[in-house]
Design a protein around this motif. Structure first.
Motif, PDB file in Angstrom:
ATOM      1  N   ALA A   5       0.847  -1.190   0.000  1.00 29.57           N
ATOM      2  CA  ALA A   5       0.000   0.000   0.000  1.00 29.57           C
ATOM      3  C   ALA A   5       0.883   1.240   0.000  1.00 29.57           C
ATOM      4  CB  ALA A   5      -0.908  -0.006   1.225  1.00 29.57           C
ATOM      5  N   GLU A   6       0.507   2.201  -0.816  1.00 29.20           N
ATOM      6  CA  GLU A   6       1.278   3.435  -0.880  1.00 29.20           C
ATOM      7  C   GLU A   6       1.063   4.243   0.387  1.00 29.20           C
ATOM      8  OE1 GLU A   6       0.945   5.735  -4.393  1.00 29.20           O
ATOM      9  OE2 GLU A   6       1.201   4.014  -5.692  1.00 29.20           O
ATOM     10  N   LYS A   7       2.091   5.026   0.719  1.00 29.30           N
ATOM     11  CA  LYS A   7       1.937   5.895   1.878  1.00 29.30           C
ATOM     12  C   LYS A   7       2.482   7.273   1.559  1.00 29.30           C
ATOM     13  CE  LYS A   7       6.025   4.648   4.544  1.00 29.30           C
ATOM     14  NZ  LYS A   7       6.492   4.112   5.809  1.00 29.30           N
ATOM     15  N   ILE A   8       1.871   8.234   2.202  1.00 32.80           N
ATOM     16  CA  ILE A   8       2.286   9.623   2.125  1.00 32.80           C
ATOM     17  C   ILE A   8       2.769   9.997   3.518  1.00 32.80           C
ATOM     18  CG2 ILE A   8       1.472  11.990   1.810  1.00 32.80           C
ATOM     19  CD1 ILE A   8      -0.587  10.822  -0.200  1.00 32.80           C
ATOM     20  N   ILE A   9       3.956  10.566   3.580  1.00 34.03           N
ATOM     21  CA  ILE A   9       4.519  11.011   4.857  1.00 34.03           C
ATOM     22  C   ILE A   9       4.405  12.523   4.924  1.00 34.03           C
ATOM     23  CG2 ILE A   9       6.616  11.212   6.253  1.00 34.03           C
ATOM     24  CD1 ILE A   9       7.531   8.542   5.021  1.00 34.03           C
ATOM     25  N   VAL A  10       3.914  13.014   6.066  1.00 31.37           N
ATOM     26  CA  VAL A  10       3.839  14.448   6.314  1.00 31.37           C
ATOM     27  C   VAL A  10       4.698  14.764   7.534  1.00 31.37           C
ATOM     28  CG1 VAL A  10       2.356  16.424   6.823  1.00 31.37           C
ATOM     29  CG2 VAL A  10       1.491  14.565   5.392  1.00 31.37           C
ATOM     30  N   GLY A  11       5.653  15.667   7.363  1.00 36.53           N
ATOM     31  CA  GLY A  11       6.466  16.127   8.487  1.00 36.53           C
ATOM     32  C   GLY A  11       5.680  17.161   9.280  1.00 36.53           C
ATOM     33  N   VAL A  12       5.539  16.928  10.592  1.00 33.91           N
ATOM     34  CA  VAL A  12       4.720  17.801  11.433  1.00 33.91           C
ATOM     35  C   VAL A  12       5.567  18.362  12.561  1.00 33.91           C
ATOM     36  CG1 VAL A  12       2.664  17.939  12.888  1.00 33.91           C
ATOM     37  CG2 VAL A  12       2.677  16.396  10.912  1.00 33.91           C
ATOM     38  N   ASP A  13       5.633  19.703  12.629  1.00 37.75           N
ATOM     39  CA  ASP A  13       6.353  20.348  13.721  1.00 37.75           C
ATOM     40  C   ASP A  13       5.441  21.244  14.557  1.00 37.75           C
ATOM     41  OD1 ASP A  13       5.943  22.574  12.133  1.00 37.75           O
ATOM     42  OD2 ASP A  13       8.060  22.972  11.773  1.00 37.75           O
ATOM     43  N   GLY A  14       4.150  21.233  14.247  1.00 38.04           N
ATOM     44  CA  GLY A  14       3.197  22.031  15.000  1.00 38.04           C
ATOM     45  C   GLY A  14       2.958  23.416  14.426  1.00 38.04           C
ATOM     46  N   LEU A  36      -1.809   7.825   5.150  1.00 36.30           N
ATOM     47  CA  LEU A  36      -1.108   9.038   5.543  1.00 36.30           C
ATOM     48  C   LEU A  36      -0.407   8.804   6.866  1.00 36.30           C
ATOM     49  CD1 LEU A  36      -0.767  12.121   4.762  1.00 36.30           C
ATOM     50  CD2 LEU A  36      -2.483  12.518   6.506  1.00 36.30           C
ATOM     51  N   GLU A  37       0.889   9.026   6.900  1.00 34.57           N
ATOM     52  CA  GLU A  37       1.657   8.944   8.142  1.00 34.57           C
ATOM     53  C   GLU A  37       2.091  10.346   8.523  1.00 34.57           C
ATOM     54  OE1 GLU A  37       4.919   6.191   8.235  1.00 34.57           O
ATOM     55  OE2 GLU A  37       3.623   4.489   7.766  1.00 34.57           O
ATOM     56  N   ARG A  81      -9.440   7.818   9.811  1.00 37.85           N
ATOM     57  CA  ARG A  81      -8.967   6.444  10.044  1.00 37.85           C
ATOM     58  C   ARG A  81      -7.677   6.129   9.305  1.00 37.85           C
ATOM     59  NH1 ARG A  81     -14.249   3.166   8.840  1.00 37.85           N
ATOM     60  NH2 ARG A  81     -12.949   2.900   7.024  1.00 37.85           N
ATOM     61  N   ASP A  82      -7.454   6.761   8.167  1.00 39.49           N
ATOM     62  CA  ASP A  82      -6.258   6.448   7.391  1.00 39.49           C
ATOM     63  C   ASP A  82      -5.027   7.232   7.835  1.00 39.49           C
ATOM     64  OD1 ASP A  82      -7.392   8.840   6.431  1.00 39.49           O
ATOM     65  OD2 ASP A  82      -6.388   8.612   4.503  1.00 39.49           O
ATOM     66  N   VAL A  83      -5.146   8.039   8.877  1.00 37.78           N
ATOM     67  CA  VAL A  83      -4.018   8.835   9.364  1.00 37.78           C
ATOM     68  C   VAL A  83      -3.361   8.106  10.535  1.00 37.78           C
ATOM     69  CG1 VAL A  83      -3.307  11.023  10.390  1.00 37.78           C
ATOM     70  CG2 VAL A  83      -5.082  10.992   8.619  1.00 37.78           C
ATOM     71  N   VAL A  84      -2.071   7.830  10.374  1.00 34.75           N
ATOM     72  CA  VAL A  84      -1.290   7.134  11.388  1.00 34.75           C
ATOM     73  C   VAL A  84      -0.267   8.112  11.949  1.00 34.75           C
ATOM     74  CG1 VAL A  84       0.340   5.237  11.783  1.00 34.75           C
ATOM     75  CG2 VAL A  84      -1.564   4.944  10.177  1.00 34.75           C
ATOM     76  N   LEU A  85      -0.174   8.194  13.268  1.00 35.91           N
ATOM     77  CA  LEU A  85       0.817   9.057  13.911  1.00 35.91           C
ATOM     78  C   LEU A  85       2.089   8.266  14.148  1.00 35.91           C
ATOM     79  CD1 LEU A  85      -1.816  10.586  14.379  1.00 35.91           C
ATOM     80  CD2 LEU A  85      -0.964  11.220  16.608  1.00 35.91           C
ATOM     81  N   ARG A  86       3.212   8.905  13.878  1.00 39.99           N
ATOM     82  CA  ARG A  86       4.497   8.237  14.096  1.00 39.99           C
ATOM     83  C   ARG A  86       5.466   9.215  14.730  1.00 39.99           C
ATOM     84  NH1 ARG A  86       8.565   5.537   9.925  1.00 39.99           N
ATOM     85  NH2 ARG A  86       9.901   4.591  11.497  1.00 39.99           N
ATOM     86  N   LEU A  87       5.938   8.879  15.899  1.00 49.24           N
ATOM     87  CA  LEU A  87       6.933   9.681  16.603  1.00 49.24           C
ATOM     88  C   LEU A  87       8.301   9.114  16.262  1.00 49.24           C
ATOM     89  CD1 LEU A  87       6.738  12.054  18.522  1.00 49.24           C
ATOM     90  CD2 LEU A  87       6.812  10.447  20.423  1.00 49.24           C
ATOM     91  N   VAL A  88       9.190   9.958  15.725  1.00 50.67           N
ATOM     92  CA  VAL A  88      10.478   9.497  15.216  1.00 50.67           C
ATOM     93  C   VAL A  88      11.599  10.235  15.932  1.00 50.67           C
ATOM     94  CG1 VAL A  88      11.906   9.256  13.146  1.00 50.67           C
ATOM     95  CG2 VAL A  88       9.412   9.083  12.960  1.00 50.67           C
TER      96      VAL A  88
END
Length: 149
Positions: A5-14, A36-37, A81-88
Motif C-alpha cells: 500500500a502506498e503511503k504519504i509522509i507528512v512532516g509535522v512540527d506544530g 497518511l503517516e 482512520r487512514d491517518v497514522v501518527l508516528r513519533l520518530v
C-alpha cells in the motif's frame, strides 16, 4: 507479488505550515487511496546528552503532544482512520529523507519569512526537496503568498 500500500509522509512540527501540510497530504491520500503517516520528529537539544543519565526527559512526550495537537487542529476531534501518527527520534531532515525511501509522496510545510527571505526554503524543506527519494510537496501556511488554500 502484491504491491505494498502506498503511503504519504507528512512532516509535522506544530507550525501552521505543517498543519496545512497535513490537510494537503490527506487530500492526496484520499485521492490515491494511500495511507497518511504524520511524522513528529524529535531530538535532544544540543548539550543535553551529558544530562540524559541524570533523568532529563520529556522531549519525546512534548513532541507527541505537539503532533496530537496538530492532528486535532488539522482534522478536528475525530482523526481520519487512514491517518497514522508516528513519533520518530532523530533530526527531521535526516529522518524525513530516509523515510521518503518507502513513500510515494513527502509533504512538508514551509514557514517562510516574506520578502526575499520568504523565497528561500527552510532547512528541513530544502533538504527534503534536494535529497528525498520520492516527490516532495512543500506547503505554505494558509493565507500566505503561494498558499494552496
Amino acid at each position: 507479488m502484491a504491491k505494498a500500500a502506498e503511503k504519504i509522509i507528512v512532516g509535522v512540527d506544530g507550525s501552521e505550515a505543517s498543519i496545512e501540510a497535513l490537510r494537503q497530504g490527506q487530500r492526496f491520500a484520499l485521492a490515491t487511496g494511500a495511507r497518511l503517516e504524520a511524522w513528529g520528529c524529535w531530538e535532544y537539544p544540543a548539550g543535553y546528552e551529558g544530562y540524559l543519565a541524570m533523568g532529563v526527559e520529556g522531549f519525546a512526550h512534548e513532541a507527541e503532544e505537539k503532533l496530537e495537537r496538530a492532528i486535532r487542529e488539522a482534522f478536528g476531534p475525530e482523526r481520519p482512520r487512514d491517518v497514522v501518527l508516528r513519533l520518530v527520534h532523530g533530526s527531521p531532515r535526516t529522518e524525513l529523507v530516509n523515510g521518503s525511501r518507502q513513500a510515494s509522496l513527502l509533504v512538508v510545510g514551509r514557514r517562510g519569512h516574506g520578502g526575499f527571505a520568504g523565497t528561500l526554503l527552510g532547512s528541513v524543506s530544502g533538504a527534503c526537496v534536494a535529497h528525498a527519494h520520492c516527490p516532495v510537496l512543500v506547503v505554505h501556511p494558509p493565507g500566505s503568498e503561494g498558499s494552496m488554500a
